[in-house]
Design a protein around this motif. Sequence first.
Motif, PDB file in Angstrom:
ATOM      1  N   ALA A  16       0.836  -1.208   0.000  1.00 28.89           N
ATOM      2  CA  ALA A  16       0.000   0.000   0.000  1.00 28.89           C
ATOM      3  C   ALA A  16       0.867   1.252   0.000  1.00 28.89           C
ATOM      4  O   ALA A  16       0.565   2.228  -0.692  1.00 28.89           O
ATOM      5  CB  ALA A  16      -0.931  -0.010   1.206  1.00 28.89           C
ATOM      6  N   ASP A  17       1.950   1.233   0.750  1.00 26.76           N
ATOM      7  CA  ASP A  17       2.861   2.375   0.790  1.00 26.76           C
ATOM      8  C   ASP A  17       3.525   2.589  -0.575  1.00 26.76           C
ATOM      9  O   ASP A  17       3.612   3.722  -1.058  1.00 26.76           O
ATOM     10  CB  ASP A  17       3.916   2.153   1.866  1.00 26.76           C
ATOM     11  CG  ASP A  17       4.784   3.366   2.094  1.00 26.76           C
ATOM     12  OD1 ASP A  17       4.230   4.478   2.224  1.00 26.76           O
ATOM     13  OD2 ASP A  17       6.023   3.206   2.134  1.00 26.76           O
ATOM     14  N   ASP A  18       3.961   1.515  -1.210  1.00 29.66           N
ATOM     15  CA  ASP A  18       4.564   1.620  -2.543  1.00 29.66           C
ATOM     16  C   ASP A  18       3.561   2.172  -3.554  1.00 29.66           C
ATOM     17  O   ASP A  18       3.896   3.008  -4.395  1.00 29.66           O
ATOM     18  CB  ASP A  18       5.089   0.256  -3.008  1.00 29.66           C
ATOM     19  CG  ASP A  18       6.284  -0.213  -2.208  1.00 29.66           C
ATOM     20  OD1 ASP A  18       6.900   0.614  -1.494  1.00 29.66           O
ATOM     21  OD2 ASP A  18       6.596  -1.422  -2.283  1.00 29.66           O
ATOM     22  N   PHE A  19       2.322   1.704  -3.479  1.00 35.89           N
ATOM     23  CA  PHE A  19       1.274   2.178  -4.371  1.00 35.89           C
ATOM     24  C   PHE A  19       1.034   3.674  -4.167  1.00 35.89           C
ATOM     25  O   PHE A  19       0.927   4.437  -5.120  1.00 35.89           O
ATOM     26  CB  PHE A  19      -0.012   1.389  -4.148  1.00 35.89           C
ATOM     27  CG  PHE A  19      -1.163   1.850  -4.985  1.00 35.89           C
ATOM     28  CD1 PHE A  19      -1.237   1.500  -6.325  1.00 35.89           C
ATOM     29  CD2 PHE A  19      -2.163   2.643  -4.448  1.00 35.89           C
ATOM     30  CE1 PHE A  19      -2.302   1.925  -7.114  1.00 35.89           C
ATOM     31  CE2 PHE A  19      -3.224   3.075  -5.226  1.00 35.89           C
ATOM     32  CZ  PHE A  19      -3.291   2.714  -6.560  1.00 35.89           C
ATOM     33  N   SER A  20       0.955   4.095  -2.912  1.00 38.40           N
ATOM     34  CA  SER A  20       0.736   5.518  -2.609  1.00 38.40           C
ATOM     35  C   SER A  20       1.872   6.378  -3.141  1.00 38.40           C
ATOM     36  O   SER A  20       1.634   7.455  -3.702  1.00 38.40           O
ATOM     37  CB  SER A  20       0.612   5.720  -1.100  1.00 38.40           C
ATOM     38  OG  SER A  20      -0.518   5.068  -0.614  1.00 38.40           O
ATOM     39  N   LYS A  21       3.097   5.920  -2.975  1.00 42.36           N
ATOM     40  CA  LYS A  21       4.242   6.686  -3.478  1.00 42.36           C
ATOM     41  C   LYS A  21       4.204   6.803  -4.996  1.00 42.36           C
ATOM     42  O   LYS A  21       4.507   7.858  -5.552  1.00 42.36           O
ATOM     43  CB  LYS A  21       5.551   6.027  -3.033  1.00 42.36           C
ATOM     44  CG  LYS A  21       5.834   6.236  -1.572  1.00 42.36           C
ATOM     45  CD  LYS A  21       7.118   5.548  -1.151  1.00 42.36           C
ATOM     46  CE  LYS A  21       7.348   5.706   0.337  1.00 42.36           C
ATOM     47  NZ  LYS A  21       8.519   4.975   0.801  1.00 42.36           N
ATOM     48  N   ALA A  22       3.804   5.733  -5.677  1.00 38.12           N
ATOM     49  CA  ALA A  22       3.709   5.774  -7.140  1.00 38.12           C
ATOM     50  C   ALA A  22       2.617   6.747  -7.576  1.00 38.12           C
ATOM     51  O   ALA A  22       2.799   7.506  -8.536  1.00 38.12           O
ATOM     52  CB  ALA A  22       3.436   4.369  -7.692  1.00 38.12           C
ATOM     53  N   ARG A  23       1.475   6.738  -6.883  1.00 44.26           N
ATOM     54  CA  ARG A  23       0.382   7.666  -7.218  1.00 44.26           C
ATOM     55  C   ARG A  23       0.795   9.119  -6.994  1.00 44.26           C
ATOM     56  O   ARG A  23       0.493   9.990  -7.788  1.00 44.26           O
ATOM     57  CB  ARG A  23      -0.865   7.359  -6.381  1.00 44.26           C
ATOM     58  CG  ARG A  23      -1.553   6.076  -6.738  1.00 44.26           C
ATOM     59  CD  ARG A  23      -2.303   6.168  -8.028  1.00 44.26           C
ATOM     60  NE  ARG A  23      -3.442   7.055  -7.863  1.00 44.26           N
ATOM     61  CZ  ARG A  23      -4.131   7.570  -8.858  1.00 44.26           C
ATOM     62  NH1 ARG A  23      -3.797   7.298 -10.088  1.00 44.26           N
ATOM     63  NH2 ARG A  23      -5.145   8.358  -8.640  1.00 44.26           N
ATOM     64  N   LEU A  24       1.524   9.379  -5.905  1.00 46.42           N
ATOM     65  CA  LEU A  24       1.979  10.738  -5.632  1.00 46.42           C
ATOM     66  C   LEU A  24       2.987  11.202  -6.679  1.00 46.42           C
ATOM     67  O   LEU A  24       2.968  12.361  -7.094  1.00 46.42           O
ATOM     68  CB  LEU A  24       2.586  10.821  -4.232  1.00 46.42           C
ATOM     69  CG  LEU A  24       1.582  10.798  -3.085  1.00 46.42           C
ATOM     70  CD1 LEU A  24       2.312  10.748  -1.738  1.00 46.42           C
ATOM     71  CD2 LEU A  24       0.663  11.997  -3.137  1.00 46.42           C
ATOM     72  N   ALA A  25       3.857  10.293  -7.126  1.00 43.35           N
ATOM     73  CA  ALA A  25       4.818  10.654  -8.165  1.00 43.35           C
ATOM     74  C   ALA A  25       4.095  10.992  -9.465  1.00 43.35           C
ATOM     75  O   ALA A  25       4.447  11.956 -10.157  1.00 43.35           O
ATOM     76  CB  ALA A  25       5.811   9.514  -8.385  1.00 43.35           C
TER      77      ALA A  25
END
Length: 76
Positions: A16-25
């Motif tokens: 979930a953290d990796d997904f959130s970071k990708a969405r923010l990027a």
Amino acid sequence: MPDAGDFATDLQLKAADDFSKARLAKLADSITVNLNGRCICGETIPPARLAAMPGTYRCTRCQAKAERLGVLYGCA
């Protein structure tokens, strides 16, 4: 002592953290596009549109397409 459930939870939280970071990027990229006066399609947003809608990130053609798809799929 950690068990299999703790391990699975940690994996889910990391995903979930990796997904959130990708969405923010991706969001940061779209904001950069907006600051450059370019649409998400790569075309230049007309100055009159930017003056009327300062926060826009779509040209009139892409906005019209998004609105048509929104109505078609019930999102508008």
